[in-house]
Every structure is written in C-alpha cells, then in structure tokens.
Design an enzyme around this catalytic site. Structure first.
Site, mmCIF file in Angstrom:
data_model
loop_
_atom_site.group_PDB
_atom_site.id
_atom_site.type_symbol
_atom_site.label_atom_id
_atom_site.label_comp_id
_atom_site.label_asym_id
_atom_site.label_seq_id
_atom_site.Cartn_x
_atom_site.Cartn_y
_atom_site.Cartn_z
ATOM 1 N N ASP A 101 0.815 -1.212 0.000
ATOM 2 C CA ASP A 101 0.000 0.000 0.000
ATOM 3 C C ASP A 101 0.848 1.261 0.000
ATOM 4 O O ASP A 101 0.643 2.162 -0.823
ATOM 5 C CB ASP A 101 -0.940 0.008 1.217
ATOM 6 C CG ASP A 101 -1.995 -1.083 1.131
ATOM 7 O OD1 ASP A 101 -2.096 -1.721 0.071
ATOM 8 O OD2 ASP A 101 -2.697 -1.304 2.122
ATOM 9 N N ARG A 182 -0.537 4.009 17.245
ATOM 10 C CA ARG A 182 -0.822 5.009 16.220
ATOM 11 C C ARG A 182 -0.545 6.447 16.677
ATOM 12 O O ARG A 182 0.035 7.225 15.927
ATOM 13 C CB ARG A 182 -2.267 4.869 15.730
ATOM 14 C CG ARG A 182 -2.524 3.558 15.001
ATOM 15 C CD ARG A 182 -1.537 3.350 13.863
ATOM 16 N NE ARG A 182 -1.777 2.119 13.126
ATOM 17 C CZ ARG A 182 -0.895 1.149 13.001
ATOM 18 N NH1 ARG A 182 0.284 1.257 13.585
ATOM 19 N NH2 ARG A 182 -1.170 0.067 12.297
ATOM 20 N N ASP A 211 -7.711 2.914 12.165
ATOM 21 C CA ASP A 211 -6.436 3.628 12.156
ATOM 22 C C ASP A 211 -6.512 4.991 11.483
ATOM 23 O O ASP A 211 -5.799 5.920 11.861
ATOM 24 C CB ASP A 211 -5.358 2.777 11.485
ATOM 25 C CG ASP A 211 -4.841 1.686 12.405
ATOM 26 O OD1 ASP A 211 -5.095 1.778 13.620
ATOM 27 O OD2 ASP A 211 -4.180 0.748 11.919
ATOM 28 N N SER A 263 -3.632 -9.845 7.227
ATOM 29 C CA SER A 263 -3.220 -8.468 7.490
ATOM 30 C C SER A 263 -2.700 -8.425 8.915
ATOM 31 O O SER A 263 -3.413 -8.792 9.854
ATOM 32 C CB SER A 263 -4.415 -7.519 7.327
ATOM 33 O OG SER A 263 -4.064 -6.212 7.713
#
Length: 489
Positions: A101, A182, A211, A263
């Site tokens: 990505d 995060r 996220d 993932s």
C-alpha cells in the site's frame, strides 16, 4: 533544533566506523559515529541532508536513523503532464512501511498532488526484518527522503505504561496494541513535517478501519494546519490486486503476490492478525498463523515463575533486575511466548460501526496486566477499585477511538496516576501452558491485615459488632418485606 532541508539528491555515506557528513558543496563537515546515526553496519549506504550548522540531525531528542534521497529529481519533468492535480502540495510526510500500500502511495501522491514525498518509518518494535531494505524501497518508489526514528522507549513509557496503569482493556479482551501505537507514530510525523517543512501528511489506512481516525485525530490535535491525504478514500484502487497492477504499471517492486494473506500489525506490545480465513468467525485460526507464541499444548511441561516489581502502578523490574520500559517488555515477551501466554481471539466493534474479527498475540502485555491488577487487590480499597474500573472502560474507549490527546483522557490519566501512588510492591506469577496463576503478592502499602482477616479473635475487629451492622445494612429489605407482608395478609 537542526532543520533538515529538502534536496533533490544527496551524497551517499559508506558505512565505515566513522562517517563524515558533507555539505552541498562537497566539503567535509562534522564526523559522526555510526552508532549516533542508529544504523547497523552492512552493505548499504545512507544518504543525508545538509544543515546550516552541520550538527547531527535530531528530532525531539530521537536521532534520525536514516535519511535517504532519490538519485532522481524530486519531481521528474512530465510527471504530472496532462494530469489535473487534485490539489497542489509542496511536500508530504507519508507513514511508510515499505509494503504494498505505502509503496504505491508514493508515486500516486506525486502524480496527483505534484509534491515531494518524505517517507517516515517509526521503529515501535516491529522487528529488524521489517526495517531492512527500506532505503532501496523508498528510492524505487520515488520518495525524496526516508526518515526512520526509534520510538520504542517512548512508545512503552509514554503510551503503553499509562494504559497499563489505568487498566484499559477494550471490550473485555483487547489490550490496545495497535491503538496505542498510532498516536506515537502520528506525533512523530507531525514533528518530522515541521522539521522538513512539509505542508501535508499522509497515511495508508483504509476507509473502513480505525487507524485512519487515530492518525488524523492526532494530526488535528497537534497541528491542525497540516493537510491530510488519505489515498484509500480518494483513489480508484479498490483492493490488493488493483494495487499490485498499479505497482507494475509504475515499475515499483512490491513484496507480495495476488494470493490472499493475513493483514498483520506488529509492535513491541503485540502482533495482530486479520483477514483470510479469520473473516469468518466460525473458523478456528490455523496454528501456522501464529508468529510469536508457542502453541500452549507444546509449551514446557514445567511451570515457570516470574517476579514483577512495580512502583506507583508501573512495572520496573523482572526477577529483581531493574530494566528500562522497552527492555522490560522485551524480556517478558521472551518469557511469555515460550509458555504460549497471551493468545486472544475476539470479535470487536470497530469505531466506524462494523464488527471485525482479530487474533492477537500479547505475551508480555498479558503478564503485566495480570501483575498490576493483582497488586491493586492489596493496595486499593473497594470504592477506589470500583471507580477505577469504571473509568478504565472509558479510558480504553478513548484510546481505541484515537483520542489520545483529548483533554478528557489526559485528565483521567492524572486521576489514575494519583490513585496508584501506593500500588508499589511485587507480584510473583506462575506461567504454564498458556495460563497465568498468582504465586504471591506483597506491598509495603498493603491494606490486607492478617490480624484482621484471620478467623481468630482480634483486638481491631470484634465479631459481635457485625450483628448491628447487618441490621442497619439490611433495613431497606426488612421494611420492604414488612410492607409486602401487610399488603398481602
């Protein structure tokens, strides 16, 4: 503070015991040992940016471990020719992992926003393998710079430990591994954006996940003037196969195939697994999916005891040895994983409204949560514990929802710090085939008194006093019973 200037190309530094930095004219500048750059010796070279005072490049006390620049011009001639820009940006700091990505986001940003792209990677304990080769990947994708910062100690000390002290667990099981990581990454991105003169930040989060909220709320809280670009909410790419085709079209090497894979998100606290067969909650996880912990069935046949030292609600030592926050967690991860500790399979409610299924491995974190809670059983009275537990639910929700820098969480954290001042002592735990049992607890501030709790008679507690207490405590029930008796007689 030294500012890192944007440049179209940088002179490379070979990894000798000491590396000389040069300015744009090629003159030698300050000699800088490699350990200060934070890179390990190898066959790679690291490019750098010049600075006005030629001091070691640092951002908020954390050394930039690597800054690389493309050998090409930042924006090649004709890169946006015939393309209508969505918005003109000068420079974007991208949260970069080197995966599929973020690799395709680099050229997409350049193509759609006509900007330079500074890739930023945070080391939060995901492992050296995930950090290797990022220089080459960033160059191949067209980034003008790569910045890598070691955030492990900050992550554990300033994010994990406050959640641990608060007892924050989301929906009964989730120990907030990704949720805590995060904001520390996003905060560092804001710092880097200021240092390199960027006017925007970007991330590779999808429009369906949590996220995106966590990153952007942190951006809003720390620098609301930054533009935020979220490609997954804008581009025409709809899945991994589209992303792979885009990468091929732009000659970007990517380390994946079209085969469905899990993932994953890994940091020093946990490893999460989503996708593939886990998308059906009826499916049992395959054993080969787990990457950290041993199968509890294959764990040692003998239990292992570990003693956790705690000071004011925060862990400080393992088996009597004082360690830094990150080192302590790493030590417990090693101990916990060989006993299959910390495997969690849950269906959770995402912030955006949908349910998702995830499997988590959190060996060291599970040990720490157990230890702190057990010590609190000695040091907190009933009312305090109940209030703390009720606030812990809200605390966890705020962290899960990305509101780390919300004044409410900060105020709640001050409360948690105050009431856990006496949570000092040690807890000995026994680890055995995926389970944790308590072998002992002790604290100089313990509210437990053996002379009171003993069934033997004592001077402090007179058992005869209980009769009057029970009559007063049960008075409402007696009154209601008398009323009912008169009503139905």
């Amino acid at each position: 503070m030294t500012q890192c200037r944007a440049i179209s190309s940088c002179t490379s530094l070979n990894l000798f015991p000491h590396a000389s930095r040069t300015d744009l004219s090629g003159k030698a500048a300050t000699s800088l040992p490699l350990h200060e750059l934070g890179v390990k010796a190898g066959g790679h070279s690291i490019a750098h940016c010049s600075s006005k005072n030629l001091a070691p490049i640092r951002i908020n006390k954390f050394a930039i471990r690597a800054v690389v620049a493309s050998d090409k011009e930042s924006i090649p001639a004709g890169a946006t020719e015939g393309k209508v820009l969505r918005k003109k940006l000068d420079k974007v700091v991208l949260a970069y992992s080197g995966g599929l990505d973020t690799s395709v986001i680099v050229p997409w940003l350049r193509e759609n926003y006509g900007c330079e792209v500074v890739c930023f990677t945070a080391d939060v304990g995901q492992g050296i393998k995930e950090l290797e080769g990022l220089e080459e990947k960033a160059k191949a994708s067209g980034a003008c710079q790569l910045v890598v910062k070691d955030l492990k100690e900050e992550f554990v000390k300033d994010y994990i430990f406050p959640c641990l002290r608060a007892g924050a667990i989301y929906e009964r099981k989730y120990l907030l591994g990704t949720s805590m990581a995060r904001p520390v990454i996003a905060k560092a991105m804001v710092d880097v954006a200021r240092e390199v003169g960027a006017d925007a930040v970007s991330h590779g989060c999808t429009g369906k996940g949590n996220d995106q909220v966590r990153f952007e709320l942190t951006f809003f809280a720390l620098n609301p003037e930054l533009s935020v670009v979220a490609p997954w909410r804008e581009w025409e790419i709809r899945g991994r196969e589209d992303a792979i085709e885009y990468a091929k079209k732009h000659s970007i090497p990517v380390p994946v195939t079209k085969k469905s894979i899990y993932s994953r998100d890994r940091n020093l606290w946990h490893l999460s697994h989503e996708g593939d067969i886990l998308e059906d909650p009826a499916n049992e996880p395959k054993e080969d999916m787990y990457m950290i912990s041993v199968n509890p069935e294959d764990a040692p046949d003998q239990p292992e005891k570990v003693k956790i030292g705690i000071d004011a609600g925060l862990p400080v030592s393992v088996d009597g040895v004082k360690l830094s926050p990150a080192s302590l967690l790493s030590k417990l991860n090693e101990i916990g994983k060989r006993h299959g500790i910390g495997r969690i399979d849950m269906v959770e409610n995402r912030l955006v409204g949908m349910k998702s299924r995830g499997v988590y491995e959190t060996p060291g974190g599970t040990i720490l949560f157990t230890a702190v809670r057990e010590l609190e059983s000695l040091t907190l009275d009933r009312e305090t514990m109940q209030v703390k537990d009720s606030l812990a639910l809200k605390y966890a929700e705020l962290v899960y929802a990305g509101r780390w820098f919300d004044p409410l969480r900060e105020s709640m954290d001050a409360f948690m710090e105050e009431i856990t001042k006496s949570t000092t002592g040690s807890v000995t735990l026994k680890l055995y085939k995926g389970s944790i049992s308590v072998a002992g607890r002790e604290s100089p501030y313990s509210l437990y008194r053996q002379d009171i709790s003993s069934f033997e008679s004592g001077q402090i507690y007179d058992q005869a006093d209980a009769a009057g207490f029970i009559r007063l405590y049960g008075l409402p029930m007696r009154v209601r019973a008398m009323l009912d008796k008169g009503r139905y007689d």
